[in-house]
Design a protein around this motif. Structure first.
Motif, mmCIF file in Angstrom:
data_model
loop_
_atom_site.group_PDB
_atom_site.id
_atom_site.type_symbol
_atom_site.label_atom_id
_atom_site.label_comp_id
_atom_site.label_asym_id
_atom_site.label_seq_id
_atom_site.Cartn_x
_atom_site.Cartn_y
_atom_site.Cartn_z
ATOM 1 N N MET A 199 0.825 -1.205 0.000
ATOM 2 C CA MET A 199 0.000 0.000 0.000
ATOM 3 C C MET A 199 0.861 1.258 0.000
ATOM 4 O O MET A 199 0.574 2.236 -0.697
ATOM 5 C CB MET A 199 -0.912 0.022 1.233
ATOM 6 C CG MET A 199 -1.973 -1.061 1.286
ATOM 7 S SD MET A 199 -3.103 -1.042 -0.125
ATOM 8 C CE MET A 199 -2.467 -2.437 -1.082
ATOM 9 N N PHE A 200 1.945 1.232 0.788
ATOM 10 C CA PHE A 200 2.848 2.377 0.849
ATOM 11 C C PHE A 200 3.507 2.614 -0.509
ATOM 12 O O PHE A 200 3.628 3.760 -0.969
ATOM 13 C CB PHE A 200 3.912 2.146 1.920
ATOM 14 C CG PHE A 200 4.930 3.249 2.013
ATOM 15 C CD1 PHE A 200 4.587 4.486 2.532
ATOM 16 C CD2 PHE A 200 6.231 3.057 1.568
ATOM 17 C CE1 PHE A 200 5.520 5.514 2.620
ATOM 18 C CE2 PHE A 200 7.173 4.070 1.640
ATOM 19 C CZ PHE A 200 6.815 5.303 2.169
ATOM 20 N N SER A 201 3.931 1.532 -1.158
ATOM 21 C CA SER A 201 4.553 1.668 -2.478
ATOM 22 C C SER A 201 3.555 2.201 -3.493
ATOM 23 O O SER A 201 3.903 2.997 -4.373
ATOM 24 C CB SER A 201 5.124 0.321 -2.942
ATOM 25 O OG SER A 201 4.100 -0.616 -3.195
ATOM 26 N N GLN A 202 2.300 1.778 -3.374
ATOM 27 C CA GLN A 202 1.280 2.289 -4.277
ATOM 28 C C GLN A 202 0.965 3.744 -3.987
ATOM 29 O O GLN A 202 0.682 4.516 -4.911
ATOM 30 C CB GLN A 202 0.022 1.421 -4.167
ATOM 31 C CG GLN A 202 0.199 0.030 -4.756
ATOM 32 C CD GLN A 202 -1.025 -0.839 -4.621
ATOM 33 O OE1 GLN A 202 -1.994 -0.477 -3.953
ATOM 34 N NE2 GLN A 202 -0.995 -2.007 -5.233
ATOM 35 N N LEU A 203 1.030 4.124 -2.717
ATOM 36 C CA LEU A 203 0.870 5.530 -2.356
ATOM 37 C C LEU A 203 1.884 6.383 -3.113
ATOM 38 O O LEU A 203 1.535 7.370 -3.773
ATOM 39 C CB LEU A 203 1.052 5.690 -0.847
ATOM 40 C CG LEU A 203 0.896 7.067 -0.188
ATOM 41 C CD1 LEU A 203 0.668 6.877 1.306
ATOM 42 C CD2 LEU A 203 2.113 7.967 -0.387
ATOM 43 N N LEU A 204 3.155 5.987 -3.020
ATOM 44 C CA LEU A 204 4.204 6.724 -3.731
ATOM 45 C C LEU A 204 3.986 6.669 -5.236
ATOM 46 O O LEU A 204 4.150 7.668 -5.940
ATOM 47 C CB LEU A 204 5.570 6.148 -3.385
ATOM 48 C CG LEU A 204 6.053 6.314 -1.940
ATOM 49 C CD1 LEU A 204 7.413 5.624 -1.763
ATOM 50 C CD2 LEU A 204 6.165 7.787 -1.574
ATOM 51 N N GLY A 205 3.601 5.470 -5.713
ATOM 52 C CA GLY A 205 3.422 5.297 -7.154
ATOM 53 C C GLY A 205 2.307 6.147 -7.714
ATOM 54 O O GLY A 205 2.449 6.776 -8.765
ATOM 55 N N PHE A 206 1.170 6.178 -7.027
ATOM 56 C CA PHE A 206 0.048 6.988 -7.499
ATOM 57 C C PHE A 206 0.380 8.471 -7.449
ATOM 58 O O PHE A 206 -0.004 9.241 -8.335
ATOM 59 C CB PHE A 206 -1.205 6.699 -6.670
ATOM 60 C CG PHE A 206 -1.806 5.343 -6.928
ATOM 61 C CD1 PHE A 206 -1.819 4.805 -8.202
ATOM 62 C CD2 PHE A 206 -2.359 4.603 -5.897
ATOM 63 C CE1 PHE A 206 -2.369 3.554 -8.455
ATOM 64 C CE2 PHE A 206 -2.924 3.356 -6.122
ATOM 65 C CZ PHE A 206 -2.920 2.832 -7.410
ATOM 66 N N PHE A 207 1.088 8.880 -6.401
ATOM 67 C CA PHE A 207 1.460 10.292 -6.279
ATOM 68 C C PHE A 207 2.446 10.681 -7.380
ATOM 69 O O PHE A 207 2.258 11.689 -8.078
ATOM 70 C CB PHE A 207 2.074 10.563 -4.908
ATOM 71 C CG PHE A 207 2.383 12.007 -4.658
ATOM 72 C CD1 PHE A 207 1.381 12.890 -4.283
ATOM 73 C CD2 PHE A 207 3.675 12.486 -4.810
ATOM 74 C CE1 PHE A 207 1.658 14.232 -4.060
ATOM 75 C CE2 PHE A 207 3.968 13.828 -4.588
ATOM 76 C CZ PHE A 207 2.959 14.698 -4.218
#
Length: 400
Positions: free
Chosen positions: A148-156
């Protein structure tokens, strides 16, 4: 709560730690691709119906390879599977962007998801082999929280990449900016191979039984009961989840960077939701936790169907996603604990087959339903399917 987590994290094996680092980069790259690919296709001129067919082709690849992937896992080192799955899926994702003909996009959507599914099927058995019961649920939760954290960075990052490419003159059109951003996401994904190379190989268990003997040996009563609720939730998810970026673009006329910010906020909530999962199971147990989170997500899905007020839609989007994803590590751990160690790869594969097979069908029709009717109609169908899934989970496993 924090001290308990830290005590459990200290128990995590070096192999699991290397996987968690690799999973961070894998999730980072894939989230950028997920955010932008539909928007790229829409910018390129494809309709929601065609986009639905492309997503469905990917889900079909996952469904087709799920069971063979379990057989592969039984015979080869998981380290090799993680590395090859990442490399081959990245190549296929790149070819989806390289080719503009719809037939090639469909083909490489199929192969990309097929290879990444081999990778994903191996994750739960990998954790079971590289953990003990003392820290296992925390490892599952931490893994999904890191995702989820990696996706947070990825989406941002993904939301701003096209604009950055245009401002730095790396692309002259929005379509070219999307293509540059998608290629960047693939490079990020390939970095995950580096920590995977540090995983220590362990002997592969010798398989003495034949394929037909193993098929008869599996506990099909348990497996079929696990499949049914997964089918319902997979069908519901396939109707709306892959189109959420288009939902915000079409209904609220938002730009990619704004959509990326909303998706990033969702990941923040899902990150903490994943970390909280072990404490939810400690209070309610695994099955009640799964049922509770699914049913609590329904009102927020209804809000998405009814509202044209952006703040309410964003809040409902975030809370629905948090609740539904909170139960993923719980259900994954529950499935693995329910069967013998030798049956874990196959059970995990069948679970993914049920979910992806249902997603294949619903994603194929999801774009057409949205195009001909509305996003709201898809949300209503999804609500019904989520409720059925929660009820079947409860009645099948309430005594487990």
């Amino acid at each position: 709560m924090v001290r308990e987590y830290m005590d459990k994290i200290r128990l995590i094996s070096p192999n699991a730690r290397f996987f968690l680092v690799g999973g961070l980069f894998n999730g980072l790259g894939m989230s950028v691709f997920t955010l932008l690919f539909n928007l790229y296709l829409k910018e390129f001129g494809y309709s929601e119906t065609v986009i639905g067919h492309i997503l469905s082709a990917g889900a079909l690849g996952a469904a087709v390879v799920a069971v063979p992937a379990a057989m592969i896992i039984e015979r080869f080192h998981l380290k090799h599977i993680l590395i090859l799955g990442t490399i081959l899926s990245s190549l296929s994702y790149g070819l989806q962007v390289f080719f503009r003909d719809i037939h090639f996009i469909l083909l490489f959507s199929f192969t990309a998801t097929m290879f990444i599914t081999v990778y994903r099927v191996s994750v739960a058995p990998f954790f079971m082999r590289n953990s003990t019961p003392a820290e296992r649920i925390h490892l599952f939760s931490l893994s999904y929280a890191i995702m989820m954290f990696s996706q947070l960075l990825g989406f941002f990052i993904g939301g701003f990449l096209p604009k950055l490419a245009l401002s730095l003159h790396l692309a002259s059109t929005m379509t070219a900016a999307y293509r540059f951003s998608l290629y960047t996401s693939i490079v990020l994904t390939l970095i995950s191979v580096i920590p995977f190379l540090s995983i220590e190989q362990r002997p592969v268990p010798r398989i003495k039984s034949t394929f037909s003997e193993r098929i008869r040996r599996y506990n099909w009563g348990i497996i079929l009961r696990l499949m049914i609720p997964k089918i319902f939730v997979g069908m519901g998810a396939g109707l709306v989840i892959p189109f959420m970026n288009l939902y915000f673009k079409i209904v609220f006329n938002l730009r990619a960077e704004t959509i990326g910010i909303y998706f990033s906020i969702l990941q923040v909530f899902m990150f903490f939701g994943m970390l909280f999962a072990p404490f939810l199971t400690k209070r309610f147990g695994m099955i009640k936790s799964i049922v509770l989170t699914e049913l609590l997500s329904v009102p927020f899905m209804l809000a998405l169907a009814l509202t044209h007020h952006l703040p309410l839609a964003v809040a409902a989007f975030i809370l629905r996603g948090t609740l539904m994803n909170m139960n993923i590590p719980i259900s994954s751990n529950f499935e693995m604990e329910l069967v013998r160690e030798a049956d874990q790869p196959f059970t995990n594969a069948i679970s993914m087959l049920a979910w992806n097979g249902a997603w294949t069908v619903s994603a194929h029709w999801g774009g057409k339903i949205i195009e001909e009717y509305s996003f709201s109609f898809s949300f209503y169908i999804t609500i019904a399917l989520y409720v059925i899934s929660a009820l079947t989970y409860y009645f099948f496993f309430r005594n487990k």
